[in-house]
Structure formats: C-alpha cells, structure tokens
Design an enzyme around this catalytic site. Structure first.
Site, PDB file in Angstrom:
ATOM      1  N   ASP A  53       0.852  -1.187   0.000  1.00  0.00           N
ATOM      2  CA  ASP A  53       0.000   0.000   0.000  1.00  0.00           C
ATOM      3  C   ASP A  53       0.887   1.235   0.000  1.00  0.00           C
ATOM      4  O   ASP A  53       1.556   1.535   0.996  1.00  0.00           O
ATOM      5  CB  ASP A  53      -0.889  -0.036   1.249  1.00  0.00           C
ATOM      6  CG  ASP A  53      -1.787   1.183   1.375  1.00  0.00           C
ATOM      7  OD1 ASP A  53      -1.775   2.045   0.469  1.00  0.00           O
ATOM      8  OD2 ASP A  53      -2.500   1.286   2.401  1.00  0.00           O
ATOM      9  N   TYR A  93     -10.723  14.777  -4.425  1.00  0.00           N
ATOM     10  CA  TYR A  93      -9.939  14.323  -5.580  1.00  0.00           C
ATOM     11  C   TYR A  93      -9.246  15.509  -6.267  1.00  0.00           C
ATOM     12  O   TYR A  93      -8.051  15.453  -6.584  1.00  0.00           O
ATOM     13  CB  TYR A  93     -10.870  13.600  -6.542  1.00  0.00           C
ATOM     14  CG  TYR A  93     -10.225  13.039  -7.780  1.00  0.00           C
ATOM     15  CD1 TYR A  93      -9.452  11.875  -7.726  1.00  0.00           C
ATOM     16  CD2 TYR A  93     -10.415  13.644  -9.022  1.00  0.00           C
ATOM     17  CE1 TYR A  93      -8.875  11.343  -8.871  1.00  0.00           C
ATOM     18  CE2 TYR A  93      -9.847  13.122 -10.174  1.00  0.00           C
ATOM     19  CZ  TYR A  93      -9.078  11.974 -10.089  1.00  0.00           C
ATOM     20  OH  TYR A  93      -8.514  11.453 -11.227  1.00  0.00           O
ATOM     21  N   LYS A 139      -5.229  16.095  -6.540  1.00  0.00           N
ATOM     22  CA  LYS A 139      -4.573  16.194  -7.841  1.00  0.00           C
ATOM     23  C   LYS A 139      -3.858  17.539  -7.996  1.00  0.00           C
ATOM     24  O   LYS A 139      -2.803  17.618  -8.642  1.00  0.00           O
ATOM     25  CB  LYS A 139      -5.592  15.994  -8.964  1.00  0.00           C
ATOM     26  CG  LYS A 139      -6.128  14.564  -9.052  1.00  0.00           C
ATOM     27  CD  LYS A 139      -5.010  13.534  -9.158  1.00  0.00           C
ATOM     28  CE  LYS A 139      -5.520  12.145  -9.480  1.00  0.00           C
ATOM     29  NZ  LYS A 139      -4.418  11.156  -9.573  1.00  0.00           N
TER      30      LYS A 139
END
Length: 313
Positions: A75, A174, A178
């Site tokens: 992970d 998100y 980003k």
C-alpha cells in the site's frame, strides 16, 4: 528497433488495472524491468480485501511477452510499505531509474456532505501515496549521485487530473489531491534536477474503472478501432517521459488523451490593478474589480474552461 529503456528499472504504482497496467506494459515493451505495484482492492473507493491477483497478472503478462517484471502488493499510502517498494527495486535490479505514480481511489461527494474520512482517504492514497514513493526514490538518487560525484539517471512521472485544472463539483477531495500532486511535482523537479532527475506530471483522460461514470455516455468505436479513451493512448507519453530522450523535460504538466498531448503553461497574470493610495480601500477595489468581472459568465472559475474541450487539434 533499439529499446530506449533497456537496462533501466521502473516502478509503476496502481499498475494492476487501467492506466497503470497500460503504462507498465509500455515501459516493459521499451525494455525496462518493471515492478508492478497494486494493492489489489476490488473497490475503486479503496474498499474490499487486498489481493495479489491484479499485480501478479500484469507481471505475468510482461514476462510472457519476454520482459522482466515482479509483482508488489504494498500500500503506497503507508510510509513503511512505500519504502519497502523502492528498496525491493534496488535489491532486485541494483538501482531504481523510473518511478511512475498512478495509484488512486475515489470517494466522491459534494463538499457540503463529505465526511472527514472520505476527504482523508483520497488525500492519503493520491497525494501522500505520491509523496511516499518519491521520498524514498529521491533519497536513493541523491545518495547515488553523491557517491558517484556526478548526476545519475532518474525519472518521475506523476498523475494528476483535469479535475484539478477545471474543477469537479462532486470531487473536492480528488481535485485537491490532484492539485497537490502538481505542486509536489514542480517542487520535486526543482529539488532533484541537480542530481540528474526529472519530475513531470500528466493529466490523462482515459476510460478506466476510476472514470466509468464520467465516460458512461461516450460510445466506444465499433469494429477493431481503438477507443479514443483507451489507456493505450496515454502510455506512450509515459514511456517517452521515462526515457533518455526527455532529459530536458522537467517540471512540466501535460494533458494527454486520444492521440493528443497538450503542454500546459504555468498560470499567468490576467490583469493587474494598482492602488492610488498607500493601500486599497473597499470602494477602490469595487471600482476596479467590479467592471473587470462584470462581463464574465456566471460561475466561471479562474481555470481555463477550454481545457475540458481539448481535442486532437
């Protein structure tokens, strides 16, 4: 044909499916030995039992084609496991040359209803996951460079999104992650350039498990034609950025999809206003900025809206 990545080793995270898979296959096709990393959870939201299956399948596909590949199921959002990933490449191949960060999850929700855990989970996998692998790869390259007394070969390709460029109403976590990846990339590019390492970031548009809702209404071509949204359109750019030919490409943001690559400029000043006093007053700002924004379409953000409409031309 000469293989531009022959003798080089690479890590691709999130490589069990979609974009990461296509990128791992492309790097191997160009001659690199690849560590295929994927945690293997079935849910695109990062839920479900972790599995070695996706990474193992892609590594096996590379080996079946005559390449060199190993599967890794760690992970990357875990600091220790990210270190072990980099160390495994060094132990197996003697060094690491290329790092492609692609792993990510989705927990979409409007900002007014998003839970703290949904925010934290996406930032952890995307942004922290990128940082974790970069942290240990960068240390490896710096140590090698100092030991050799010269520059070494290092390439980082990170994955951002047009959600950062033009916004995405239902993805505040998100879009923030980003955007953070772009900042991380430019900072890394400045820090590692003197060691011979480049760091660039792409905003890919592709039909994958992560984007199945976004492109649900976009039809795929009939017959044998390649889907314009196929991840295979993105992988060649990653291969190029990982290659010696891209030595002068550093700290760049590129949008890529369907046979199109666009180089995105850093933000530029669109207008400038100076106070006629020691500092601005409310009335002066209203008089200057009010007319400037009066003709703007309602709801338009600072980002270039036309980014979403980038086509082949």
């Amino acid at each position: 044909m000469p293989l531009p990545l022959k003798g080089l080793s690479a890590i691709v995270t999130g490589a069990g499916r979609g974009l990461g898979r296509a990128e791992a296959l492309e790097l191997a096709r160009l001659g690199a030995a690849v560590i295929v990393n994927d945690y293997g959870q079935p849910g695109r939201d990062g839920t479900g039992e972790a599995s070695a299956g996706p990474a193992e399948e892609v590594a096996a596909e590379i080996r079946a084609a005559g390449g060199t590949a190993l599967a890794h199921t760690g992970d990357v959002s875990d600091f220790r496991q990210a270190r072990e990933l980099v160390e495994s490449a060094v132990a197996e191949f003697g060094k690491l040359d290329i790092l492609v960060n692609n792993a990510g999850i989705l927990r979409d929700r409007m900002v007014f209803s998003m839970a703290e855990e949904e925010w934290d989970a996406v930032l952890r996998v995307h942004l922290k996951g990128h940082f974790n692998t970069i942290r240990f790869a960068a240390a490896h390259w710096r140590e090698r460079s100092k030991r050799a007394g010269e520059k070494v070969y290092g390439r980082i390709v990170n994955t951002s999104s047009e959600a950062f460029l033009a916004g995405s109403a239902g993805q505040p976590n998100y879009a923030a992650a980003k955007g953070g990846i772009v900042g991380l990339t430019t900072s890394t590019a400045l820090a590692l350039g003197k060691y011979g390492v480049t760091a660039n970031v792409i905003c890919p548009r592709a039909r994958t498990r992560m984007t199945e809702d976004v492109f649900a209404g976009v039809e795929q071509p009939s017959g044998n034609g390649l889907d314009p949204l196929a991840p295979e359109h993105v992988a060649p750019l990653v291969g190029y950025l990982a290659s010696p030919a891209a030595a002068r490409v550093n700290g760049q943001l590129l949008v890529v999809h369907g046979g199109m690559v666009a180089v995105v400029e850093r933000p530029r000043v669109a207008a400038k206003f100076d106070s006629k006093q020691d500092t601005f007053t409310y009335d002066e700002l209203e008089a200057l900025l009010g007319p400037y924004y009066a003709d703007r379409p309602a709801g338009e953000t600072f980002a270039a809206v036309e980014v979403l409409g980038l086509g082949r031309g």
